[in-house]
Design a protein around this motif. Sequence first.
Motif, PDB file in Angstrom:
ATOM      1  N   ASN A 147       0.823  -1.215   0.000  1.00 62.06           N
ATOM      2  CA  ASN A 147       0.000   0.000   0.000  1.00 62.06           C
ATOM      3  C   ASN A 147       0.856   1.264   0.000  1.00 62.06           C
ATOM      4  O   ASN A 147       0.486   2.292  -0.572  1.00 62.06           O
ATOM      5  CB  ASN A 147      -0.889   0.046   1.245  1.00 62.06           C
ATOM      6  CG  ASN A 147      -1.944  -1.036   1.222  1.00 62.06           C
ATOM      7  OD1 ASN A 147      -2.372  -1.462   0.157  1.00 62.06           O
ATOM      8  ND2 ASN A 147      -2.332  -1.496   2.391  1.00 62.06           N
ATOM      9  N   TYR A 148       1.975   1.170   0.679  1.00 56.96           N
ATOM     10  CA  TYR A 148       2.839   2.348   0.807  1.00 56.96           C
ATOM     11  C   TYR A 148       3.610   2.551  -0.493  1.00 56.96           C
ATOM     12  O   TYR A 148       3.811   3.681  -0.934  1.00 56.96           O
ATOM     13  CB  TYR A 148       3.724   2.211   2.062  1.00 56.96           C
ATOM     14  CG  TYR A 148       2.819   2.118   3.283  1.00 56.96           C
ATOM     15  CD1 TYR A 148       2.461   3.255   3.983  1.00 56.96           C
ATOM     16  CD2 TYR A 148       2.218   0.911   3.639  1.00 56.96           C
ATOM     17  CE1 TYR A 148       1.562   3.191   5.040  1.00 56.96           C
ATOM     18  CE2 TYR A 148       1.316   0.825   4.691  1.00 56.96           C
ATOM     19  CZ  TYR A 148       0.982   1.975   5.385  1.00 56.96           C
ATOM     20  OH  TYR A 148       0.075   1.913   6.416  1.00 56.96           O
ATOM     21  N   ALA A 149       4.004   1.442  -1.126  1.00 55.03           N
ATOM     22  CA  ALA A 149       4.666   1.542  -2.431  1.00 55.03           C
ATOM     23  C   ALA A 149       3.705   2.191  -3.433  1.00 55.03           C
ATOM     24  O   ALA A 149       4.085   3.061  -4.215  1.00 55.03           O
ATOM     25  CB  ALA A 149       5.085   0.158  -2.903  1.00 55.03           C
ATOM     26  N   GLU A 208     -11.311   8.749   1.143  1.00 54.06           N
ATOM     27  CA  GLU A 208     -10.899   7.591   1.939  1.00 54.06           C
ATOM     28  C   GLU A 208      -9.904   7.943   3.036  1.00 54.06           C
ATOM     29  O   GLU A 208     -10.186   7.800   4.197  1.00 54.06           O
ATOM     30  CB  GLU A 208     -10.310   6.508   1.031  1.00 54.06           C
ATOM     31  CG  GLU A 208     -11.333   5.990   0.032  1.00 54.06           C
ATOM     32  CD  GLU A 208     -11.352   4.488  -0.103  1.00 54.06           C
ATOM     33  OE1 GLU A 208     -10.261   3.905  -0.183  1.00 54.06           O
ATOM     34  OE2 GLU A 208     -12.455   3.901  -0.144  1.00 54.06           O
ATOM     35  N   GLU A 209      -8.711   8.395   2.663  1.00 51.51           N
ATOM     36  CA  GLU A 209      -7.682   8.699   3.665  1.00 51.51           C
ATOM     37  C   GLU A 209      -6.882   9.910   3.201  1.00 51.51           C
ATOM     38  O   GLU A 209      -6.950  10.305   2.040  1.00 51.51           O
ATOM     39  CB  GLU A 209      -6.726   7.512   3.838  1.00 51.51           C
ATOM     40  CG  GLU A 209      -7.420   6.224   4.228  1.00 51.51           C
ATOM     41  CD  GLU A 209      -6.497   5.257   4.945  1.00 51.51           C
ATOM     42  OE1 GLU A 209      -5.784   5.667   5.869  1.00 51.51           O
ATOM     43  OE2 GLU A 209      -6.495   4.078   4.561  1.00 51.51           O
ATOM     44  N   VAL A 210      -6.115  10.470   4.127  1.00 54.67           N
ATOM     45  CA  VAL A 210      -5.266  11.598   3.748  1.00 54.67           C
ATOM     46  C   VAL A 210      -3.815  11.206   4.071  1.00 54.67           C
ATOM     47  O   VAL A 210      -3.481  10.965   5.220  1.00 54.67           O
ATOM     48  CB  VAL A 210      -5.720  12.920   4.432  1.00 54.67           C
ATOM     49  CG1 VAL A 210      -5.736  12.826   5.942  1.00 54.67           C
ATOM     50  CG2 VAL A 210      -4.901  14.105   3.974  1.00 54.67           C
ATOM     51  N   VAL A 229      -6.025   3.291  14.870  1.00 54.71           N
ATOM     52  CA  VAL A 229      -6.236   3.261  16.320  1.00 54.71           C
ATOM     53  C   VAL A 229      -6.544   4.685  16.809  1.00 54.71           C
ATOM     54  O   VAL A 229      -7.379   4.883  17.683  1.00 54.71           O
ATOM     55  CB  VAL A 229      -4.993   2.665  17.030  1.00 54.71           C
ATOM     56  CG1 VAL A 229      -5.153   2.702  18.542  1.00 54.71           C
ATOM     57  CG2 VAL A 229      -4.754   1.231  16.561  1.00 54.71           C
ATOM     58  N   THR A 230      -5.918   5.681  16.207  1.00 56.20           N
ATOM     59  CA  THR A 230      -6.209   7.075  16.567  1.00 56.20           C
ATOM     60  C   THR A 230      -7.632   7.418  16.122  1.00 56.20           C
ATOM     61  O   THR A 230      -8.373   8.092  16.840  1.00 56.20           O
ATOM     62  CB  THR A 230      -5.201   8.032  15.902  1.00 56.20           C
ATOM     63  OG1 THR A 230      -3.906   7.434  15.909  1.00 56.20           O
ATOM     64  CG2 THR A 230      -5.138   9.367  16.614  1.00 56.20           C
ATOM     65  N   ARG A 231      -8.007   6.956  14.925  1.00 54.58           N
ATOM     66  CA  ARG A 231      -9.379   7.159  14.419  1.00 54.58           C
ATOM     67  C   ARG A 231     -10.390   6.633  15.436  1.00 54.58           C
ATOM     68  O   ARG A 231     -11.322   7.337  15.826  1.00 54.58           O
ATOM     69  CB  ARG A 231      -9.532   6.422  13.082  1.00 54.58           C
ATOM     70  CG  ARG A 231     -10.946   6.402  12.502  1.00 54.58           C
ATOM     71  CD  ARG A 231     -10.994   5.467  11.286  1.00 54.58           C
ATOM     72  NE  ARG A 231     -12.308   5.473  10.660  1.00 54.58           N
ATOM     73  CZ  ARG A 231     -13.335   4.729  11.064  1.00 54.58           C
ATOM     74  NH1 ARG A 231     -13.195   3.923  12.115  1.00 54.58           N
ATOM     75  NH2 ARG A 231     -14.494   4.780  10.430  1.00 54.58           N
ATOM     76  N   GLY A 247      -3.585   9.931  13.125  1.00 52.81           N
ATOM     77  CA  GLY A 247      -2.636   8.822  12.989  1.00 52.81           C
ATOM     78  C   GLY A 247      -1.600   8.867  14.097  1.00 52.81           C
ATOM     79  O   GLY A 247      -1.405   9.919  14.725  1.00 52.81           O
ATOM     80  N   THR A 248      -0.950   7.757  14.326  1.00 48.94           N
ATOM     81  CA  THR A 248       0.016   7.645  15.427  1.00 48.94           C
ATOM     82  C   THR A 248       1.150   8.669  15.327  1.00 48.94           C
ATOM     83  O   THR A 248       1.563   9.242  16.340  1.00 48.94           O
ATOM     84  CB  THR A 248       0.599   6.210  15.441  1.00 48.94           C
ATOM     85  OG1 THR A 248      -0.485   5.318  15.723  1.00 48.94           O
ATOM     86  CG2 THR A 248       1.688   6.048  16.468  1.00 48.94           C
ATOM     87  N   ALA A 249       1.663   8.905  14.128  1.00 51.95           N
ATOM     88  CA  ALA A 249       2.845   9.769  13.992  1.00 51.95           C
ATOM     89  C   ALA A 249       2.536  11.206  14.398  1.00 51.95           C
ATOM     90  O   ALA A 249       3.173  11.760  15.293  1.00 51.95           O
ATOM     91  CB  ALA A 249       3.380   9.699  12.566  1.00 51.95           C
TER      92      ALA A 249
HETATM   93  C1  PLP Z   1      -2.615   4.256   5.564  1.00 49.29           C
HETATM   94  C2  PLP Z   1      -2.797   4.645   6.986  1.00 49.29           C
HETATM   95  N1  PLP Z   1      -3.996   5.098   7.392  1.00 49.29           N
HETATM   96  C3  PLP Z   1      -4.231   5.460   8.666  1.00 49.29           C
HETATM   97  C4  PLP Z   1      -3.223   5.388   9.618  1.00 49.29           C
HETATM   98  C5  PLP Z   1      -3.514   5.794  11.026  1.00 49.29           C
HETATM   99  O1  PLP Z   1      -3.549   4.669  11.862  1.00 49.29           O
HETATM  100  P1  PLP Z   1      -3.175   4.774  13.394  1.00 49.29           P
HETATM  101  O2  PLP Z   1      -4.072   5.804  13.974  1.00 49.29           O
HETATM  102  O3  PLP Z   1      -3.451   3.415  13.917  1.00 49.29           O
HETATM  103  O4  PLP Z   1      -1.747   5.154  13.464  1.00 49.29           O
HETATM  104  C6  PLP Z   1      -1.952   4.948   9.239  1.00 49.29           C
HETATM  105  C7  PLP Z   1      -0.853   4.872  10.209  1.00 49.29           C
HETATM  106  O5  PLP Z   1      -0.632   3.841  10.787  1.00 49.29           O
HETATM  107  C8  PLP Z   1      -1.729   4.550   7.896  1.00 49.29           C
HETATM  108  O6  PLP Z   1      -0.531   4.110   7.502  1.00 49.29           O
END
Ligand code: PLP
Length: 362
Positions: free
Chosen positions: A199-201, A230-232, A258-260, A300-302
Amino acid sequence: MEQIQFKLKERKSNVVLPETLGFGKIFTDHMFEMDYSEKIGWHNPTIKPVDELTVHPASMFIHYGQAVFEGLKAFKQESGDIVIFRPDKHFKRLNNSSRRICIPEIDVDFALEALNKLINIDKEWIPGKHGDSLYIRPFIYGMDPFLGVKPSKTYKFVILLSPVGAYYPEGFKPVKILVTDEYVRAVRKGLGDCKTPANYAASLLAGEQAIKHGYTQVLWLDGVEQKYIEEVGTMNIFINLKNEIVTPKLNGSILPGVTRRSVIELLKEWNMNIVERDITIDEVVQSYDNGNLLGVFGTGTAAIISSVGWLTYKNKQMVINDGKPGELALKLFEELTSIHYGLKEDIHNWLTPVEQKEVVTS
Ligand SMILES: Cc1ncc(COP(=O)(O)O)c(C=O)c1O
């Protein structure tokens, strides 16, 4: 499961962390490692000095991407306590990702115990400044030296630790986002809800092109119609409208953050109208035009919470909240970080304390 073996490094001096940590560049002294074979299952759990991994050039993960990973954080609180944010959820998600690509699952309780011991051994590496933390990267990869496409029979599970700095060291800074309809990150029934390298690639080129045009990241639309948001970047997304806060419902192509989950729980407790539903990019544009769009943020975690100040879709440029951080995004950021650093009581039991005692290594 066997006892963890310890092959610890002889530490000659105290750990000195650099003033600026950045993200993912520095690693602690030790890592956890465990092997899998069909005959024995998971075995040989060891905590040892961080070192290069030896891989055969035909190792299956290199060729066919059979690998999964996680990203979670531990925090040092003012009291000296060390806590990990929702590690059980992360290890369960690791197992969900593994299942999808035929990797054997790990025992969550054992992984938590191993992580606890690893962090305890390397606790000197955890930065103490508010905003800094210890980023934890567990991962599993298929090791068979075989060039045919099929699931590997041998695997390695590793946990790596990296002290990291605050994502926004100069304060909460809204980001500039380009909505891409040129590339998709993932499709339903594919790998989108798994944390797997593919997915990251798939996301890299769109991200690079967005940066070239002056944006921080891209907003992903659905893989079928390029209609629903979908996502940012690598975060989940929330749209703060006048009458409701919307986050796309989990549909198979969105990572269940998990943050969501934590943000949804907080918003519900605050009696806010949080709705998990499909939302089109056209609805976001319309809400902006009608003055109903109060804010957009990622979770997100970061970064924990990342406020979106500018959103561009085709030729439409939207400036959200005058490019200033949204009130709700700020409030959520404050709430979550206050819980992380022990400034607010952990009423949800989201924090797992690290037992700080001498690890018996023999
Ligand atoms: C594609 C993607 N979406 C969402 C998230 C956020 O997830 P989390 O809140 O579990 O870090 C991440 C980070 O892990 C991610 O890589």
